[in-house]
Design an enzyme around this catalytic site. Sequence first.
Site, mmCIF file in Angstrom:
data_model
loop_
_atom_site.group_PDB
_atom_site.id
_atom_site.type_symbol
_atom_site.label_atom_id
_atom_site.label_comp_id
_atom_site.label_asym_id
_atom_site.label_seq_id
_atom_site.Cartn_x
_atom_site.Cartn_y
_atom_site.Cartn_z
ATOM 1 N N LYS A 104 36.050 8.944 -39.782
ATOM 2 C CA LYS A 104 36.056 9.000 -38.140
ATOM 3 C C LYS A 104 35.055 8.513 -37.721
ATOM 4 O O LYS A 104 33.740 8.891 -38.524
ATOM 5 C CB LYS A 104 36.205 10.432 -37.768
ATOM 6 C CG LYS A 104 36.376 10.478 -36.329
ATOM 7 C CD LYS A 104 37.008 11.879 -35.706
ATOM 8 C CE LYS A 104 36.055 13.062 -36.060
ATOM 9 N NZ LYS A 104 34.878 12.889 -35.159
ATOM 10 N N GLU A 159 32.777 7.616 -34.103
ATOM 11 C CA GLU A 159 32.339 7.798 -32.552
ATOM 12 C C GLU A 159 32.083 6.640 -32.071
ATOM 13 O O GLU A 159 31.274 5.836 -32.547
ATOM 14 C CB GLU A 159 31.440 8.939 -32.129
ATOM 15 C CG GLU A 159 31.712 10.310 -32.635
ATOM 16 C CD GLU A 159 30.604 11.211 -32.325
ATOM 17 O OE1 GLU A 159 29.828 10.961 -31.323
ATOM 18 O OE2 GLU A 159 30.802 12.271 -32.717
ATOM 19 N N GLU A 180 38.072 13.981 -27.357
ATOM 20 C CA GLU A 180 37.171 15.365 -26.925
ATOM 21 C C GLU A 180 36.818 15.643 -25.682
ATOM 22 O O GLU A 180 36.432 14.676 -24.703
ATOM 23 C CB GLU A 180 36.009 15.490 -27.886
ATOM 24 C CG GLU A 180 35.236 16.691 -27.807
ATOM 25 C CD GLU A 180 34.393 16.936 -28.817
ATOM 26 O OE1 GLU A 180 34.129 16.143 -29.998
ATOM 27 O OE2 GLU A 180 33.481 18.031 -28.755
#
Length: 272
Positions: A121, A123, A190
């Site tokens: 993952k 960002e 998020e």
Amino acid sequence: MSVHQEDSRKVTTHRLFEMKQRGEKIAMLTAYDYSMAKLIDQAGMDIILVGDSASNVIAGNITTLPVTLDQMIYHGMSVTRAVKRALVLVDMPFGTVSGNSLESLNAAIRVMKETGADALKIEGGREVSDDIKKIIDAGIPVMGHLGLMPQSINKYGTYTVRAKDEVEAEKLMNDAKLLQEIGCFAITLEKIPASIGKKIADELEIPIIGIGAGNGVDGQVLVMHDMLGITQSFSPRFLRRYANLQEIIINSVGNYIKDVKEKDFPNDTEQY
Ligand code: KIV
């Protein structure tokens, strides 16, 4: 005992895509060590994230920035040793994917080789899309992470809800589309308005996993220590606590201390 495991086959990126197509929600939770990962996998979790939130809940840092690549690899290998069914995802920590595609690729290959994880993952949107593309082109599945990106906390200066204004919401949608275009198999969103989470999930074909992104997305992720009530000081609106392990642990340890002090432990049957 609550165990949700209708299908014991290993979860793959392809199966996650099929789940979205069927409208079946995807459950994702963090883990950082062997013992907890084993229990979470046994409960039937679809995705286990070795999150860089390890920096907070394991190492006690205020932000996710200090956790290193070596530390993420240590947590990653501990988790993969335990997991049989869930797809295991490892977070690329702060500074490892930041504009130098060759360095990012080398870091990504290290994580995949040394942990045995299924995917990474990462960002960031357009700013790191060349790095992400290079990693995907090397055969490594990547889940993007947009909206509130804790690794950029020093840039934002606050953990408040993201994409509330039109300009940021438009950039978020464009970044999400770009990540899908370059081959990300899913995206975590998020702390954004639920309406935007739903719009992105509706417009994209890949699964959208939310944490504080409402119930219109394709799945949900929480930090294990928060949802089990091991941490109590962090109480955002999106967090549902499923247990109060803090109380259970403190009471149990307190009882043990008392038994030792009162010479009740060990008793006759607890010794050789
Ligand atoms: O590191 C982490 O735990 C995460 C979740 C908050 C999605 O990235």
